[in-house]
Scaffold this active site. Sequence first.
Site, PDB file in Angstrom:
ATOM      1  N   LYS A  56     -21.244  54.685  78.966  1.00  0.00           N
ATOM      2  CA  LYS A  56     -20.869  54.227  80.311  1.00  0.00           C
ATOM      3  C   LYS A  56     -21.923  54.603  81.351  1.00  0.00           C
ATOM      4  O   LYS A  56     -22.263  53.794  82.199  1.00  0.00           O
ATOM      5  CB  LYS A  56     -19.515  54.823  80.738  1.00  0.00           C
ATOM      6  CG  LYS A  56     -18.330  54.301  79.935  1.00  0.00           C
ATOM      7  CD  LYS A  56     -17.015  54.690  80.562  1.00  0.00           C
ATOM      8  CE  LYS A  56     -16.742  56.178  80.537  1.00  0.00           C
ATOM      9  NZ  LYS A  56     -16.575  56.763  79.211  1.00  0.00           N
ATOM     10  N   ARG A 131      -8.809  56.860  84.692  1.00  0.00           N
ATOM     11  CA  ARG A 131      -8.677  57.492  83.375  1.00  0.00           C
ATOM     12  C   ARG A 131      -7.225  57.465  82.892  1.00  0.00           C
ATOM     13  O   ARG A 131      -6.953  57.887  81.773  1.00  0.00           O
ATOM     14  CB  ARG A 131      -9.073  58.973  83.466  1.00  0.00           C
ATOM     15  CG  ARG A 131     -10.542  59.264  83.462  1.00  0.00           C
ATOM     16  CD  ARG A 131     -11.035  59.595  82.067  1.00  0.00           C
ATOM     17  NE  ARG A 131     -11.727  60.856  81.898  1.00  0.00           N
ATOM     18  CZ  ARG A 131     -12.955  61.137  82.304  1.00  0.00           C
ATOM     19  NH1 ARG A 131     -13.618  60.292  83.013  1.00  0.00           N
ATOM     20  NH2 ARG A 131     -13.496  62.279  82.020  1.00  0.00           N
ATOM     21  N   ARG A 169     -25.221  64.533  68.295  1.00  0.00           N
ATOM     22  CA  ARG A 169     -26.187  64.719  69.390  1.00  0.00           C
ATOM     23  C   ARG A 169     -26.791  66.127  69.369  1.00  0.00           C
ATOM     24  O   ARG A 169     -26.083  67.121  69.230  1.00  0.00           O
ATOM     25  CB  ARG A 169     -25.496  64.468  70.729  1.00  0.00           C
ATOM     26  CG  ARG A 169     -26.452  64.489  71.899  1.00  0.00           C
ATOM     27  CD  ARG A 169     -25.928  63.733  73.063  1.00  0.00           C
ATOM     28  NE  ARG A 169     -24.657  64.286  73.548  1.00  0.00           N
ATOM     29  CZ  ARG A 169     -23.925  63.712  74.480  1.00  0.00           C
ATOM     30  NH1 ARG A 169     -24.299  62.565  74.982  1.00  0.00           N
ATOM     31  NH2 ARG A 169     -22.800  64.262  74.875  1.00  0.00           N
ATOM     32  N   ARG A 202     -24.825  71.003  72.357  1.00  0.00           N
ATOM     33  CA  ARG A 202     -24.125  71.460  73.574  1.00  0.00           C
ATOM     34  C   ARG A 202     -22.699  71.854  73.222  1.00  0.00           C
ATOM     35  O   ARG A 202     -22.091  71.257  72.320  1.00  0.00           O
ATOM     36  CB  ARG A 202     -24.088  70.338  74.612  1.00  0.00           C
ATOM     37  CG  ARG A 202     -25.453  70.061  75.179  1.00  0.00           C
ATOM     38  CD  ARG A 202     -25.331  69.205  76.439  1.00  0.00           C
ATOM     39  NE  ARG A 202     -26.645  68.997  76.984  1.00  0.00           N
ATOM     40  CZ  ARG A 202     -27.136  67.822  77.394  1.00  0.00           C
ATOM     41  NH1 ARG A 202     -26.397  66.755  77.324  1.00  0.00           N
ATOM     42  NH2 ARG A 202     -28.343  67.726  77.877  1.00  0.00           N
ATOM     43  N   ARG A 213     -11.363  65.268  73.187  1.00  0.00           N
ATOM     44  CA  ARG A 213     -11.740  64.274  74.208  1.00  0.00           C
ATOM     45  C   ARG A 213     -11.351  62.870  73.763  1.00  0.00           C
ATOM     46  O   ARG A 213     -10.870  62.058  74.560  1.00  0.00           O
ATOM     47  CB  ARG A 213     -13.243  64.349  74.487  1.00  0.00           C
ATOM     48  CG  ARG A 213     -13.614  65.536  75.350  1.00  0.00           C
ATOM     49  CD  ARG A 213     -15.102  65.781  75.357  1.00  0.00           C
ATOM     50  NE  ARG A 213     -15.855  64.744  76.047  1.00  0.00           N
ATOM     51  CZ  ARG A 213     -17.166  64.546  75.875  1.00  0.00           C
ATOM     52  NH1 ARG A 213     -17.847  65.309  75.047  1.00  0.00           N
ATOM     53  NH2 ARG A 213     -17.781  63.611  76.532  1.00  0.00           N
TER      54      ARG A 213
HETATM   55  P1  ADP Z   1     -16.335  63.882  80.146  1.00  0.00           P
HETATM   56  O1  ADP Z   1     -16.763  62.563  79.623  1.00  0.00           O
HETATM   57  O2  ADP Z   1     -16.842  65.025  79.345  1.00  0.00           O
HETATM   58  O3  ADP Z   1     -14.870  63.966  80.429  1.00  0.00           O
HETATM   59  P2  ADP Z   1     -16.921  63.574  82.994  1.00  0.00           P
HETATM   60  O4  ADP Z   1     -18.176  63.960  83.706  1.00  0.00           O
HETATM   61  O5  ADP Z   1     -16.505  62.162  83.048  1.00  0.00           O
HETATM   62  O6  ADP Z   1     -17.152  64.086  81.507  1.00  0.00           O
HETATM   63  O7  ADP Z   1     -15.710  64.461  83.540  1.00  0.00           O
HETATM   64  C1  ADP Z   1     -15.738  65.842  83.573  1.00  0.00           C
HETATM   65  C2  ADP Z   1     -14.343  66.375  83.888  1.00  0.00           C
HETATM   66  O8  ADP Z   1     -13.935  65.947  85.189  1.00  0.00           O
HETATM   67  C3  ADP Z   1     -13.260  65.864  82.962  1.00  0.00           C
HETATM   68  O9  ADP Z   1     -13.152  66.633  81.799  1.00  0.00           O
HETATM   69  C4  ADP Z   1     -12.015  65.998  83.828  1.00  0.00           C
HETATM   70  O10 ADP Z   1     -11.588  67.348  83.891  1.00  0.00           O
HETATM   71  C5  ADP Z   1     -12.554  65.628  85.193  1.00  0.00           C
HETATM   72  N1  ADP Z   1     -12.402  64.189  85.500  1.00  0.00           N
HETATM   73  C6  ADP Z   1     -13.389  63.237  85.518  1.00  0.00           C
HETATM   74  N2  ADP Z   1     -12.892  62.047  85.854  1.00  0.00           N
HETATM   75  C7  ADP Z   1     -11.567  62.220  86.055  1.00  0.00           C
HETATM   76  C8  ADP Z   1     -10.491  61.357  86.405  1.00  0.00           C
HETATM   77  N3  ADP Z   1     -10.670  60.044  86.633  1.00  0.00           N
HETATM   78  N4  ADP Z   1      -9.251  61.898  86.516  1.00  0.00           N
HETATM   79  C9  ADP Z   1      -9.030  63.200  86.310  1.00  0.00           C
HETATM   80  N5  ADP Z   1      -9.992  64.080  85.950  1.00  0.00           N
HETATM   81  C10 ADP Z   1     -11.253  63.606  85.826  1.00  0.00           C
END
Ligand code: ADP
Length: 257
Positions: A56, A131, A169, A202, A213
Site C-alpha cells: 500500500k 481499518r 523480509r 525487524r 497482524r
Molecule cells: P502496520 O501495518 O504495522 O499496522 P501502520 O503504520 O499502518 O503499520 O500502523 C501502526 C499502528 O497504528 C497500528 O498497529 C495501529 O495500532 C495504529 N493504526 C494505524 N492505522 C489505524 C487505524 N485506521 N485505526 C486504528 N489504529 C490504527
Amino acid sequence: MKTESGKVSRRRFLKESTAAVAAAFTIRRPGLARGAEKELSRAGVVVLLGPPGAGKSEQSRRLAERHSIPVISSGDLLRDHVRRGTPLGLQADSYMKAGQLVPDSLMNPILEDQLSQPDCARGFILDGYPRTLAQAQSLDALLKNKGLPTHVILLDVPTERLFKLLTGRRVCPRCNRSYNIYFQPPKKEGVCDLDSTPLVQRPDDKEEVIRRRLETYQKETLPAVEYYERQGRLMRVNGDQPPEKVAAEIESKLTAQ
Ligand code: ADP
C-alpha cells in the site's frame, strides 16, 4: 548550509522550513508530474485497502506523484502525535505498542483534523484508514460534504504469498536496504550486497507478530472491504505482480471509473 559569513542561506532555510512543516503534517508533497494536471479533477479521494505487506505505501507514493495529491497515512499521523506528545498521541501510544488498533475516539479526530488542511482540498490518498467497518462508515459521513469523488481500491494478494513477503523480509541495519529471502535474496546469504553488514529481521516482521497482524486484517478490515463491495464501489487490483504493473492497473481502473 552556512554561507561564508556563517549565516544560513535564505533559500536553504526556506526549503528546510517547508520540509519541516510538511513532515510535521506527515504529508508527502510531490512535485506536479507532467500531464498530471488533467488527471487532478479525477483523482479526488483514493482509499487504498489491502492486507499488511500488500504494498500500500509503495502504491500510495506512486499515486501521489502521478496525481499530485498528498498521502495521508494513519500510522504516520499517529506516530507523529506520539512523537509530539499530544494528548491524543499519549493515549494512542499504549495501543500501538500492544499492536492493537487505536480506538476511533482517538483515531477519528486526528484524521478529521488532517483532512481539513488546505493540502487535502483537491483530494488525497488514504493509506491505513479505514481499518474497520465503523471507520469506513465514518469516512463516508466525513466525505459526504467534501464533494470529492471517492475511489476504493483493494490490493489483492494471496495470504500465503503475504506471509512469505513479510516473514522473508531482511534489512541492512547500516544502509537500510531491504531484501527478501524468498523473492529477492542477497547475493551472499545473510549479508548486505552493498556493505556486507549482517542482515536483520525487524521485530514486527517476526512470524507470530505477522500472524497476529494478518488475523487482525481478516477480522477487523475485511468487513470494511465487504461493505464497499456490497455497494459496488470496490475496485480489485492484482497486488501480486511487480509494483509498476500494479500501478498501471490502478491507473487504468481509476481512468475507467
Ligand atoms: P502496520 O501495518 O504495522 O499496522 P501502520 O503504520 O499502518 O503499520 O500502523 C501502526 C499502528 O497504528 C497500528 O498497529 C495501529 O495500532 C495504529 N493504526 C494505524 N492505522 C489505524 C487505524 N485506521 N485505526 C486504528 N489504529 C490504527
